[in-house]
Design a protein around this motif. Structure first.
Motif, PDB file in Angstrom:
ATOM      1  N   VAL A   1       0.842  -1.199   0.000  1.00  0.00           N
ATOM      2  CA  VAL A   1       0.000   0.000   0.000  1.00  0.00           C
ATOM      3  C   VAL A   1       0.879   1.252   0.000  1.00  0.00           C
ATOM      4  CG1 VAL A   1      -1.944  -1.091   1.213  1.00  0.00           C
ATOM      5  CG2 VAL A   1      -0.108  -0.031   2.533  1.00  0.00           C
TER       6      VAL A   1
ATOM      7  N   TYR B   1      -1.366   8.556   1.319  1.00  0.00           N
ATOM      8  CA  TYR B   1      -1.429   9.900   0.733  1.00  0.00           C
ATOM      9  C   TYR B   1      -2.301  10.778   1.611  1.00  0.00           C
ATOM     10  CZ  TYR B   1       0.791   8.106  -3.426  1.00  0.00           C
ATOM     11  OH  TYR B   1       1.705   7.548  -4.287  1.00  0.00           O
TER      12      TYR B   1
ATOM     13  N   SER C   1      -0.405  13.998  -3.334  1.00  0.00           N
ATOM     14  CA  SER C   1      -1.803  13.592  -3.184  1.00  0.00           C
ATOM     15  C   SER C   1      -2.690  14.249  -4.230  1.00  0.00           C
ATOM     16  CB  SER C   1      -2.296  13.986  -1.789  1.00  0.00           C
ATOM     17  OG  SER C   1      -3.684  13.787  -1.686  1.00  0.00           O
TER      18      SER C   1
ATOM     19  N   MET D   1     -12.212  11.391  -1.580  1.00  0.00           N
ATOM     20  CA  MET D   1     -11.093  11.385  -0.633  1.00  0.00           C
ATOM     21  C   MET D   1     -11.330  12.270   0.587  1.00  0.00           C
ATOM     22  SD  MET D   1      -7.564  11.291  -2.875  1.00  0.00           S
ATOM     23  CE  MET D   1      -6.504  11.328  -1.433  1.00  0.00           C
TER      24      MET D   1
ATOM     25  N   CYS E   1      -7.026   2.659 -10.620  1.00  0.00           N
ATOM     26  CA  CYS E   1      -6.347   2.430  -9.348  1.00  0.00           C
ATOM     27  C   CYS E   1      -7.354   2.676  -8.235  1.00  0.00           C
ATOM     28  CB  CYS E   1      -5.155   3.372  -9.179  1.00  0.00           C
ATOM     29  SG  CYS E   1      -3.833   3.090 -10.371  1.00  0.00           S
TER      30      CYS E   1
ATOM     31  N   ASN F   1      -8.194   3.227  -3.958  1.00  0.00           N
ATOM     32  CA  ASN F   1      -7.721   3.709  -2.676  1.00  0.00           C
ATOM     33  C   ASN F   1      -8.794   3.524  -1.622  1.00  0.00           C
ATOM     34  OD1 ASN F   1      -5.259   5.880  -3.388  1.00  0.00           O
ATOM     35  ND2 ASN F   1      -6.714   5.561  -5.030  1.00  0.00           N
TER      36      ASN F   1
ATOM     37  N   ALA G   1      -6.054   9.114   1.903  1.00  0.00           N
ATOM     38  CA  ALA G   1      -6.407   7.798   1.380  1.00  0.00           C
ATOM     39  C   ALA G   1      -5.168   6.925   1.287  1.00  0.00           C
ATOM     40  CB  ALA G   1      -7.076   7.918   0.010  1.00  0.00           C
ATOM     41  N   VAL G   2      -5.407   5.645   1.107  1.00  0.00           N
ATOM     42  CA  VAL G   2      -4.336   4.663   0.969  1.00  0.00           C
ATOM     43  C   VAL G   2      -4.507   3.954  -0.366  1.00  0.00           C
ATOM     44  CG1 VAL G   2      -3.275   2.600   1.948  1.00  0.00           C
ATOM     45  CG2 VAL G   2      -4.260   4.339   3.475  1.00  0.00           C
ATOM     46  N   LEU G   3      -3.508   4.092  -1.232  1.00  0.00           N
ATOM     47  CA  LEU G   3      -3.507   3.403  -2.514  1.00  0.00           C
ATOM     48  C   LEU G   3      -3.229   1.922  -2.288  1.00  0.00           C
ATOM     49  CD1 LEU G   3      -3.399   3.372  -5.664  1.00  0.00           C
ATOM     50  CD2 LEU G   3      -0.944   3.845  -5.438  1.00  0.00           C
TER      51      LEU G   3
ATOM     52  N   ARG H   1      -1.673  -1.083  -3.630  1.00  0.00           N
ATOM     53  CA  ARG H   1      -0.652  -1.316  -4.654  1.00  0.00           C
ATOM     54  C   ARG H   1      -0.578  -2.750  -5.136  1.00  0.00           C
ATOM     55  NH1 ARG H   1       2.311   1.843  -6.933  1.00  0.00           N
ATOM     56  NH2 ARG H   1       3.525   0.050  -7.620  1.00  0.00           N
TER      57      ARG H   1
ATOM     58  N   PRO I   1      -1.020  -1.760  -8.764  1.00  0.00           N
ATOM     59  CA  PRO I   1      -2.364  -1.218  -8.518  1.00  0.00           C
ATOM     60  C   PRO I   1      -3.351  -1.417  -9.661  1.00  0.00           C
ATOM     61  CG  PRO I   1      -0.745   0.551  -8.758  1.00  0.00           C
ATOM     62  CD  PRO I   1       0.025  -0.724  -8.694  1.00  0.00           C
TER      63      PRO I   1
END
Length: 196
Positions: free
Chosen positions: A35, A38, A46, A59, A77, A79, A90-92, A94, A122
């Motif tokens: 992950v 951001y 971000s 977000m 992608c 998040n 937020a958290v991407l 991955r 992602p």
């Protein structure tokens, strides 16, 4: 399931909470193994750095919702929104390991040479789960949601390093991962500035 309250924390903390968690959409379930965190106004990498727009409004909360965006004109992608309502973060997601629905995952990514490659990155993760902008904003904490987020066993060994592919704030160590062959390959983004 993970709760909104558990996710309404700083994205750096939420990122580590998400490692080992499970994301499920339809017949496919993925264990999250990598992950990136951001933040909003204080994080130039971000999507929220310059304020709220129609694209990034998810977000801004509440926590526990899915923020899906389109990148490079070809990939989606996903998040997980964190922090409190009105404060962006937020958290991407991955990378992940497909733990159920592998046959469906391979049908969505037939070029994959192994199970470890199915959700390694992602865009691949979104592809195997069938995620696109139509899932943007869904509530991951609701049992009725088409995409759900479940807690996993706590992880004990978490590694961190720079985020991948960003043009600014390249050295911020907010990419987190656990030991897995599905973790994506690190690619530095942007150009490093040198002093004269």
């Amino acid at each position: 399931m993970l709760t909104r309250e558990e996710l309404a924390v700083d994205p750096v903390d939420a990122a580590q909470l998400l490692l080992g968690a499970f994301l499920e959409a339809g017949d496919v379930r993925v264990r999250i193994v990598e992950v990136e965190a951001y933040r909003g106004g204080d994080d130039p990498a971000s999507h929220c750095y310059r304020g709220k727009t129609p694209r990034n409004e998810v977000m801004f909360g509440p926590a526990g919702h899915l923020y899906v965006y389109f990148v490079y004109g070809m990939h989606f992608c996903a998040n997980v929104v964190s922090l409190t309502d009105g404060v962006p973060g937020a958290v991407l997601l991955r990378a992940g390991e497909v733990v159920s629905g592998e046959d469906v995952a391979f049908s969505r990514r037939p070029a994959s040479r192994s199970a470890a490659e199915l959700a390694k990155g992602p865009a691949r993760l979104c592809k195997v789960l069938g995620l696109d902008r139509s899932q943007n904003g869904v509530d991951l904490t609701s049992a009725d949601s088409p995409v759900r987020l479940y807690a996993g066993e706590p992880v004990t060994s978490v590694r961190s390093g720079p985020r991948v592919g960003v043009a600014v704030a390249m050295d911020v160590p907010w990419r987190f991962w656990i030991d897995s062959p599905a973790v994506s390959t690190y690619k530095r983004g942007g150009k490093r500035r040198t002093s004269a």
